[in-house]
Design a protein around this motif. Structure first.
Motif, short mmCIF file in Angstrom:
data_model
loop_
_atom_site.label_atom_id
_atom_site.label_comp_id
_atom_site.label_asym_id
_atom_site.label_seq_id
_atom_site.Cartn_x
_atom_site.Cartn_y
_atom_site.Cartn_z
N GLY A 177 -0.93 2.74 5.08
CA GLY A 177 -1.44 3.16 3.78
C GLY A 177 -2.02 1.99 3.02
O GLY A 177 -2.89 1.27 3.52
N VAL A 178 -1.52 1.82 1.80
CA VAL A 178 -2.03 0.75 0.94
C VAL A 178 -0.83 -0.02 0.38
O VAL A 178 0.16 0.58 -0.03
N GLY A 179 -0.94 -1.34 0.38
CA GLY A 179 0.16 -2.16 -0.11
C GLY A 179 -0.25 -2.98 -1.31
O GLY A 179 -1.41 -3.41 -1.42
N LYS A 199 -1.00 9.29 2.73
CA LYS A 199 -1.04 10.67 2.23
C LYS A 199 -0.66 10.75 0.75
O LYS A 199 -0.97 11.73 0.08
N ASN A 200 0.03 9.72 0.23
CA ASN A 200 0.41 9.74 -1.19
C ASN A 200 -0.54 8.93 -2.05
O ASN A 200 -0.49 9.00 -3.27
N TYR A 201 -1.39 8.14 -1.39
CA TYR A 201 -2.17 7.17 -2.15
C TYR A 201 -3.32 7.82 -2.92
O TYR A 201 -4.01 8.69 -2.42
N SER A 202 -3.48 7.36 -4.17
CA SER A 202 -4.62 7.76 -4.96
C SER A 202 -5.10 6.53 -5.71
O SER A 202 -4.29 5.77 -6.24
N VAL A 203 -6.40 6.35 -5.74
CA VAL A 203 -6.97 5.16 -6.40
C VAL A 203 -6.52 5.08 -7.85
O VAL A 203 -6.26 4.00 -8.38
N THR A 204 -6.39 6.22 -8.50
CA THR A 204 -6.07 6.22 -9.92
C THR A 204 -4.57 6.11 -10.17
O THR A 204 -4.15 5.94 -11.31
N SER A 224 3.32 7.71 -7.64
CA SER A 224 3.83 8.51 -6.51
C SER A 224 5.30 8.85 -6.65
O SER A 224 5.85 9.56 -5.82
N LEU A 225 5.96 8.33 -7.67
CA LEU A 225 7.41 8.52 -7.77
C LEU A 225 7.72 9.82 -8.50
O LEU A 225 7.65 9.89 -9.71
N THR A 663 -10.54 10.54 1.79
CA THR A 663 -10.88 9.12 2.02
C THR A 663 -9.75 8.50 2.84
O THR A 663 -8.60 8.94 2.76
N TYR A 664 -10.09 7.48 3.61
CA TYR A 664 -9.11 6.85 4.49
C TYR A 664 -8.70 5.49 3.90
O TYR A 664 -9.51 4.78 3.34
N HIS A 665 -7.44 5.16 4.11
CA HIS A 665 -6.95 3.89 3.59
C HIS A 665 -6.08 3.14 4.58
O HIS A 665 -5.88 1.95 4.41
#
Lengths: 684, 195
Positions: A177-179, A199-204, A224-225, A663-665
């Motif tokens: 994902g994104v770290g 799957k949980n990541y969103s830019v905003t 995401s929490l 989108t892919y991350h």
């Protein structure tokens, strides 16, 4: 004299020949070993049984048991003694012997199961060998190349340096994902603070927010929490110190002081103030309801003191003192659009970026006597395209000004060393994604051609820079960083079109290459590099931003560049594939529907549109659809198109990535995507 | 000559069907990461369809390769080829005008051939199986008919009379012209066709 007789054993009947001296004696049958009495004479005498005849006859003893005709009355008579073997039996024996002798003389026929086994083994060996040859003729080390290049995590945010300039916080792609990473520049250590799965990541909902004025803490947003928007604060070592729940989502954020935060909520545009208690826990201390304007886009929230903030809202620069009840408009754009504002604490000056139809300009707003009185001065026009300046800063007591400008091909940081100086482009070699300032330095996220993305520290006074962090943590064994080439054409209507071309090794060696052609903002991404490494030339016609007006010219630009590149001896004009992502697929579809003869196929990344009409015209083309399994478009549109295309005889390959949306991350998804593209082009 | 032709055809058909089955199986194994379209007739995934078709082709191939050539193999091959033709016609019937092309492009890609070439090979295979099995069945029928004299039922015993005792003797056709002892008078006689 010999005495010939037959064995009396009915199953044997062996013809036996003995010397006349043995007459009347006993011998053993040489075949069945039966004891036999040798006839006393070599001949048998008997009389015709016909009472009217009575003929005497003498026959050889070997005729014993046989039937003979009486020479007088012609009556058939049986010779006394043991009969010989029946003739039919002899015939069968002979036939059997003949058969055995034939078998010995001719090659033995192969049993059916042996032949079956041999033929089965032959077919399986041929098919397996064929498959292995296909695998071998694929670009070498595809998996390794894709793994190496997709492991280079792309930046997902601008860098966020602390004021001292020795630590940076940034978002970067990880395997899953994104770290959020904390990088210590002096020690060179990179530390993962928090990771969100793709799957949980969103830019905003996941981004760094900034360092506290004393550099002891930094904050980041984590949405995401449990579905709540939270601001997490961490100390300088990356350890969490507290968290703040922002009801209604976060619109913008700023540190008021080392122990106070100000947030503008997204839902009601409330201004919330949080304070940190001595034990480190955060609590809301003030709430100013509906301070902003709904449906406006408030941004650039900045603390101008520990009790006042400013923000930009609908061409207005708003200021709010916590002791007052309502915001004050400091300045309002009337003849142009106010696009960005930044504040310099040292000189209490604002740098304004304004745009009109002729381009973007910079202005300085000085408020030496406080917000009640100020002066406004122009620093001049810096671009001929509106909204090309993303943001800018004043540095070193307003001596220098730096801004990021996005043109067609790439992002470039410009620095003016003083108000009258000409802007100097820095990092024009690649594409600057974002930049930020510490007290005296700029930190620039860039990807110069031929390298992996990295973060550079730049001294705005001397314009010198050095790489402080590289995304490429390991040496590449099989892959190469491919330096993109730039090209420019002018079409018949006089429009200047620029593009980037990632050349394949074959192209560089003067051989013909497959071409992938699209129009999209120039950036570093794994699949383009992997495709180029594996033998395909990738051309990206430049567009400054994804949703810019140039998107409307997608088809025309692609056709113009295609006609120019088709003459290139390094391009196989019969193997040109289109590619488009998301909204670009509308334009790509229109181009395909208008004429598919020149395209060998098309790659739809995260599509939102497919050919509706004339699918039969596309039978000579090949399609690839690459999308996230969680993309909302997948529910109906993509499976339906796959079915329609298959029924129409359009070879279509659909790849759905698990746990990926529109989108892919994650590195996993990017690796799968890159491998899929190469397999689509060069064989599964 | 006829039996040679039949044997060659059955073995070659077995090899072709085995190759076809391995193409389908390899394609399914190699492309499990891809999404398959649905079969428009049976409304099952094309991947499942490949397993079924491959299984059928494999079964017939093994019957061809491991059993003595006979009518059963011919009928199976003919049935398989006819089924493929019927399936192709039904695809057009449900407006899948692209025929097989849109459905087995992954299989073609797995073996590095263009989908159009693979389509031609498939039609040639169907044609060969159909023609070969039809001709073989016809050849077998002719062989059975001409292997005995016209008007004589198969496997019927011939009759003759003993030259010596004049008693009637029955014997199978394959020993015609041979010699045997008369079962009644035991005299050696030559077995001839009755006049």
């Amino acid at each position: 004299m010999e005495i010939k007789f037959n064995c009396s054993n009915p199953a044997c009947r062996q013809r036996i020949s003995v010397d006349g001296t043995l007459a009347g004696g006993m011998v053993q049958c040489p075949v069945c070993k039966k004891e036999l009495a040798v006839p006393k004479s070599n001949s048998i005498r008997f009389t015709c049984t016909n009472a009217e005849c009575g003929q005497h006859m003498v026959v050889d003893v070997s005729e014993a048991g046989r039937f003979v005709r009486c020479p007088s009355c012609e009556k058939p008579l049986q010779v006394p003694g043991a009969p010989p073997k029946p003739l039919a039996s002899k015939t069968a024996e002979k036939a059997s012997a003949d058969s055995a002798s034939n078998k010995a003389r001719t090659p033995r026929e192969m049993p059916q199961y042996v032949r079956g086994l041999l033929l089965t083994a032959l077919v399986l060996a041929v098919m397996t060998g064929w498959r292995l040859i296909v695998i071998e003729t694929r670009p070498a080390h595809l998996k390794e190349i894709a793994t190496e290049l997709s492991s280079i995590g792309e930046f997902r945010s601008r860098p966020m340096p602390n004021y001292a300039g020795d630590k940076i916080v940034f978002l970067q792609g990880t395997e899953d994902g994104v770290g959020l990473f904390l990088f210590n520049i002096t020690g060179g250590q990179k530390q993962l603070v928090h990771e969100q799965l793709q799957k949980n990541y969103s830019v905003t909902k996941f981004r760094p927010l900034g360092w506290s004025p004393d550099d002891r803490q930094f904050a980041y947003l984590d949405g995401s929490l449990g579905g709540q928007t939270q601001i997490i604060t961490c100390d300088a070592s990356g350890k969490q110190t507290g968290n703040v729940v922002v009801l209604g989502g976060l619109q913008d954020f700023t540190w008021l002081s080392p122990q106070a935060l100000a947030c503008l909520s997204w839902q009601n545009r409330d201004l919330l103030i949080f304070g940190q208690k001595p034990d480190g826990a955060w609590g809301r201390t003030r709430l100013f309801k509906e301070l902003g304007t709904k449906n406006a886009f408030e941004h650039d929230l900045t603390a101008t003191s520990y009790h006042s903030v400013i923000w930009l809202e609908n061409d207005k620069l708003q200021s709010f003192d916590l002791a007052s009840n309502a915001p004050v408009t400091l300045w309002q754009a009337t003849s142009n659009a106010l696009e960005h504002v930044s504040y310099s604490e040292e000189t209490s000056q604002f740098l304004l970026v304004c745009g009109d139809q002729n381009g973007d300009s910079l202005f300085k707003l000085e408020l030496p006597g406080g917000f009640s009185a100020g002066s406004f001065s122009s620093l001049g026009r810096v671009s001929s395209r509106s909204k090309s300046v993303v943001y800018g800063f004043c540095l070193n007591g307003d001596k220098e000004i730096a801004w990021l400008q996005r043109d067609l091909g790439q992002g470039t940081v410009f620095i003016k060393t003083n108000a009258a100086a000409e802007p100097v482009p820095v990092f024009a070699r690649g594409s600057v994604y974002g930049f930020a300032r510490s007290r005296n330095q700029l930190f620039i996220t860039d990807c110069p051609a031929g390298t992996s993305p990295g973060i550079w520290a730049c001294d705005p006074a001397s314009l010198s820079s050095n790489l402080v962090f590289s995304t490429q943590q390991r040496n590449l064994k099989h892959a190469k960083n491919i330096a993109s080439m730039t090209g420019v054409i002018t079409n018949t209507s006089g429009k200047r079109i620029t593009y980037h071309l990632w050349p394949s090794p074959q192209y560089l060696n003067g051989q013909k290459s497959v071409l992938l052609l699209g129009q999209t903002p120039y950036t570093w991404s794994a699949w383009e590099e992997v495709a180029a490494n594996c033998g395909a030339c990738v051309v990206s016609i430049d567009r400054p931003e994804f949703h810019s007006e140039e998107l409307n010219d997608w088809g025309a630009d692609v056709l113009d560049v295609y006609h120019a590149l088709a003459k290139d001896p390094g391009i196989d004009a019969g193997s040109v594939y289109l590619y488009g992502r998301s909204a670009e697929t509308h334009e790509m579809t229109a181009l395909l529907e208008n004429g598919a003869d020149q395209w060998k196929g098309a790659i739809y990344f995260n599509p939102v549109s497919f050919p509706e009409n004339g699918l039969l015209k596309l039978q000579r083309s090949r399609m690839m659809i690459d999308s996230g399994a969680d993309d909302d478009n997948n529910h109906e549109m993509i499976p339906k198109f796959l079915q329609r295309a298959a029924e129409a005889g359009v070879p279509t390959m659909l790849v759905l990535h698990k746990d990926a949306g529109h989108t892919y991350h994650s590195a996993i998804t990017e690796r799968e995507q890159a491998e899929a593209v190469v397999k689509f082009l060069f064989g599964l | 000559m006829r039996s040679n032709f039949i044997s060659i055809f059955v073995n070659s058909a077995g090899m072709i069907l085995l190759a076809a089955a391995s193409v389908l199986f390899f394609s399914n194994w190699a492309n499990a990461w891809l999404v398959s379209p649905q079969d428009p007739l049976f409304l099952i995934s094309m991947r499942v369809m490949f397993w079924i078709l491959g299984g059928m082709a494999l079964g017939i191939a093994l019957a061809c390769l491991f059993q003595k050539p006979g009518a059963m193999q011919m009928i199976l091959i003919l049935w398989f080829a006819m089924s493929l033709i019927a399936y192709r016609l039904c695809l057009s019937g449900v407006h899948a005008f692209g025929g097989f092309i849109g459905f087995f492009n992954h299989a073609a890609d797995t073996f590095g051939v263009s989908v159009n070439s693979a389509n031609i090979v498939l039609y040639m295979m169907i044609g060969y199986l159909l023609l070969g099995s039809g001709l073989s069945l016809a050849a077998m029928k002719i062989s059975v008919t001409t292997s005995r004299p016209a008007g004589r039922p198969a496997n019927k015993l011939l009759k003759t009379a003993c030259f010596f005792c004049k008693k009637e003797i029955e014997f199978p056709p394959h020993v015609l012209g041979g010699k045997m002892a008369c079962p009644y008078c035991k005299m050696d006689i030559t077995l001839k066709e009755p006049a």
